[in-house]
Design an enzyme around this catalytic site. Structure first.
Site, PDB file in Angstrom:
ATOM      1  N   ALA A  44      11.078  47.330  64.058  1.00  0.00           N
ATOM      2  CA  ALA A  44      10.002  48.942  64.579  1.00  0.00           C
ATOM      3  C   ALA A  44      10.104  49.882  63.359  1.00  0.00           C
ATOM      4  O   ALA A  44       9.811  51.319  63.946  1.00  0.00           O
ATOM      5  CB  ALA A  44      10.175  49.144  65.943  1.00  0.00           C
TER       6      ALA A  44
ATOM      7  N   VAL B 225       8.123  39.962  55.951  1.00  0.00           N
ATOM      8  CA  VAL B 225       6.577  40.755  54.714  1.00  0.00           C
ATOM      9  C   VAL B 225       8.396  41.358  53.746  1.00  0.00           C
ATOM     10  O   VAL B 225       8.217  42.151  52.644  1.00  0.00           O
ATOM     11  CB  VAL B 225       6.189  41.874  56.091  1.00  0.00           C
ATOM     12  CG1 VAL B 225       5.767  42.958  54.860  1.00  0.00           C
ATOM     13  CG2 VAL B 225       5.783  41.039  56.673  1.00  0.00           C
TER      14      VAL B 225
ATOM     15  N   HIS C 102       5.976  37.786  44.616  1.00  0.00           N
ATOM     16  CA  HIS C 102       6.030  39.672  45.087  1.00  0.00           C
ATOM     17  C   HIS C 102       6.718  40.458  44.278  1.00  0.00           C
ATOM     18  O   HIS C 102       7.308  40.807  44.760  1.00  0.00           O
ATOM     19  CB  HIS C 102       6.811  40.136  45.975  1.00  0.00           C
ATOM     20  CG  HIS C 102       5.450  40.684  47.131  1.00  0.00           C
ATOM     21  ND1 HIS C 102       4.168  41.758  46.203  1.00  0.00           N
ATOM     22  CD2 HIS C 102       6.175  41.937  47.484  1.00  0.00           C
ATOM     23  CE1 HIS C 102       3.961  43.257  46.968  1.00  0.00           C
ATOM     24  NE2 HIS C 102       5.866  42.843  48.110  1.00  0.00           N
TER      25      HIS C 102
HETATM   26  N1  APR Z   1      17.062  43.229  63.859  1.00  0.00           N
HETATM   27  C1  APR Z   1      15.839  43.516  64.407  1.00  0.00           C
HETATM   28  N2  APR Z   1      15.165  44.800  63.176  1.00  0.00           N
HETATM   29  C2  APR Z   1      15.663  45.127  62.212  1.00  0.00           C
HETATM   30  C3  APR Z   1      17.058  44.242  62.245  1.00  0.00           C
HETATM   31  C4  APR Z   1      17.379  43.408  62.843  1.00  0.00           C
HETATM   32  N3  APR Z   1      18.725  42.214  62.623  1.00  0.00           N
HETATM   33  N4  APR Z   1      17.889  44.986  60.967  1.00  0.00           N
HETATM   34  C5  APR Z   1      17.366  46.315  61.365  1.00  0.00           C
HETATM   35  N5  APR Z   1      16.323  46.266  61.490  1.00  0.00           N
HETATM   36  C6  APR Z   1      15.170  46.929  62.067  1.00  0.00           C
HETATM   37  C7  APR Z   1      15.515  48.862  61.389  1.00  0.00           C
HETATM   38  O1  APR Z   1      16.099  49.246  62.754  1.00  0.00           O
HETATM   39  C8  APR Z   1      14.473  48.878  61.627  1.00  0.00           C
HETATM   40  O2  APR Z   1      13.117  49.539  62.573  1.00  0.00           O
HETATM   41  O3  APR Z   1      14.172  47.046  60.447  1.00  0.00           O
HETATM   42  C9  APR Z   1      12.993  48.219  60.154  1.00  0.00           C
HETATM   43  C10 APR Z   1      12.784  49.015  59.169  1.00  0.00           C
HETATM   44  O4  APR Z   1      12.291  49.768  59.087  1.00  0.00           O
HETATM   45  P1  APR Z   1      12.377  50.441  57.995  1.00  0.00           P
HETATM   46  O5  APR Z   1      13.634  51.058  57.857  1.00  0.00           O
HETATM   47  O6  APR Z   1      11.388  51.737  58.236  1.00  0.00           O
HETATM   48  O7  APR Z   1      11.570  49.949  56.597  1.00  0.00           O
HETATM   49  P2  APR Z   1      10.005  49.438  56.433  1.00  0.00           P
HETATM   50  O8  APR Z   1       9.538  50.700  55.431  1.00  0.00           O
HETATM   51  O9  APR Z   1       9.578  49.292  57.537  1.00  0.00           O
HETATM   52  O10 APR Z   1      10.339  47.730  55.217  1.00  0.00           O
HETATM   53  C11 APR Z   1      10.956  46.644  55.589  1.00  0.00           C
HETATM   54  O11 APR Z   1       9.699  45.790  55.044  1.00  0.00           O
HETATM   55  O12 APR Z   1       8.127  45.681  53.050  1.00  0.00           O
HETATM   56  C12 APR Z   1       9.098  45.292  53.440  1.00  0.00           C
HETATM   57  O13 APR Z   1      10.951  45.841  51.580  1.00  0.00           O
HETATM   58  C13 APR Z   1      10.137  46.287  52.562  1.00  0.00           C
HETATM   59  O14 APR Z   1      12.751  45.075  53.067  1.00  0.00           O
HETATM   60  C14 APR Z   1      10.892  45.946  53.634  1.00  0.00           C
HETATM   61  C15 APR Z   1      10.852  45.929  54.804  1.00  0.00           C
END
Ligand code: APR
Length: 322
Positions: free
Chosen positions: A11, A121, A178
């Site tokens: 999220a 993603v 990518h």
């Molecule tokens: N289960 C569920 N959610 C998780 C887990 C897990 N095991 N581990 C981490 N997360 C959640 C984090 O708590 C965080 O809310 O994944 C989310 C990642 O969000 P952001 O840090 O805002 O990263 P974001 O910019 O959304 O990117 C996520 O997508 O485009 C790709 O390179 C980017 O690998 C990255 C991913």
């Protein structure tokens, strides 16, 4: 009629923005899931989005949770869990951490939403799609990676900026992984049917291609973290094609064996590579193969070889995923 159900794992920036686009297009009910420590964030963002509904006029329900039981019966699961890039990092630098995360998420997806189409993603994308495939054991047509929709949107956007015309009128095709070695194909790029070569010089087209290739890095430098509006928008373009069974032709990371010579004649030993696909309710309905010539073939081979190296790195660090 039953509403479609879309679950988004993670999220954070990309996940919450996926929920935003999906709700605003009223594609179905949405579940936004994060780890227990961030359940409040998932619930808060879901509630915030729900409160847009009267203004934006959608009837999608959006819920936040950390309980995988809530993703049961999902039509599509989008995996965005994982670390984003920081300035100076390549997508590949995220591999060890994000494989662990995507593996643990995929185990839960297989258990709780066994009939879903999965769109990955998280980065490095080509390695994460492989991880999701190996972990879920889902048939290859139900595992896809989002990269091409974003990369091609970036390319179209830069071309429209040069031409001063609507982005809607630009069609383009892009192949490969990518990474910065993705392969935009000017030969298949046109403006309302007019070949791009008749409207822009090679030099300007090359400049747009180059900017699309490093478009993610440009944003990381500016913001200190990776992009999320366009990655989420590209993801929801795929979700919409699946939910509405549109059979849209979109560039996605899809499982290739013979296609594009990725692993010719090697049954079960293919890789997920960005190729044009027909996307419908079964996920990847069909890969469309175009004949590549000259440099196009060479660049595609280089990109495929980078994807293989990345997957090789996953197999080396996590032999159980081999
Ligand atoms: N289960 C569920 N959610 C998780 C887990 C897990 N095991 N581990 C981490 N997360 C959640 C984090 O708590 C965080 O809310 O994944 C989310 C990642 O969000 P952001 O840090 O805002 O990263 P974001 O910019 O959304 O990117 C996520 O997508 O485009 C790709 O390179 C980017 O690998 C990255 C991913």
């Amino acid at each position: 009629m039953r509403r479609a159900k879309i679950s988004v794992i993670g999220a954070g920036n990309v996940g919450a923005t996926c929920a935003h686009w999906a709700a605003s297009k009223e594609l179905g009910d949405i579940v936004l899931l994060d780890i227990p420590e961030r359940e409040g964030v998932a619930k808060g963002k879901a509630l915030d989005l729900m409160q847009c509904a009267p203004i934006e006029r959608f009837d999608s329900a959006v819920i936040g949770t950390s309980d995988y039981k809530d993703i049961a019966n999902s039509d599509v699961v989008v995996i965005t869990a994982g670390l984003p890039r920081k300035p100076g990092m390549s997508r590949d630098d995220l591999i060890t951490t994000n494989v662990k995360i995507v593996r643990s998420v995929s185990e839960q997806v297989a258990k709780n939403a066994p009939g879903a189409v999965v769109i990955v993603v998280s980065n490095p994308l080509d390695a994460m799609v492989y991880t999701a495939w190996k972990t879920t054991g889902f048939p290859t047509h139900r595992i896809l990676g989002q990269a091409g929709c974003l990369d091609v949107a970036r390319f179209r956007c830069f071309l429209a900026m040069e031409l001063g015309c609507s982005v809607e009128d630009i069609q383009a095709l892009l192949l490969g992984g990518h990474g910065d070695d993705m392969v935009p194909l000017p030969r298949f790029t046109s403006v309302h049917g007019i070949p791009i070569s008749m409207l822009l010089s090679d030099e300007v087209v090359n400049k747009c291609m180059q900017r699309a290739k490093v478009g993610g890095g440009e944003i990381v430098q500016l913001m200190g973290t990776s992009a999320y509006y366009a990655p989420a928008s590209g993801t929801i373009q795929m979700v919409e094609a699946i939910i509405k069974d549109k059979n849209r032709i979109l560039p996605c990371a899809a499982y290739c064996e013979d296609a594009y010579g990725v692993a010719k004649g090697q049954k079960g030993a293919g890789y997920f590579v960005g190729v044009p696909c027909v996307i419908g309710s079964n996920g990847m309905e069909k890969i469309i193969e175009v004949d590549l010539v000259g440099d196009e073939r060479k660049l595609m081979d280089e990109s495929i070889s980078h994807v293989k190296d990345l997957v090789g790195a996953v197999r080396k660090i996590f032999p159980d995923l081999a």
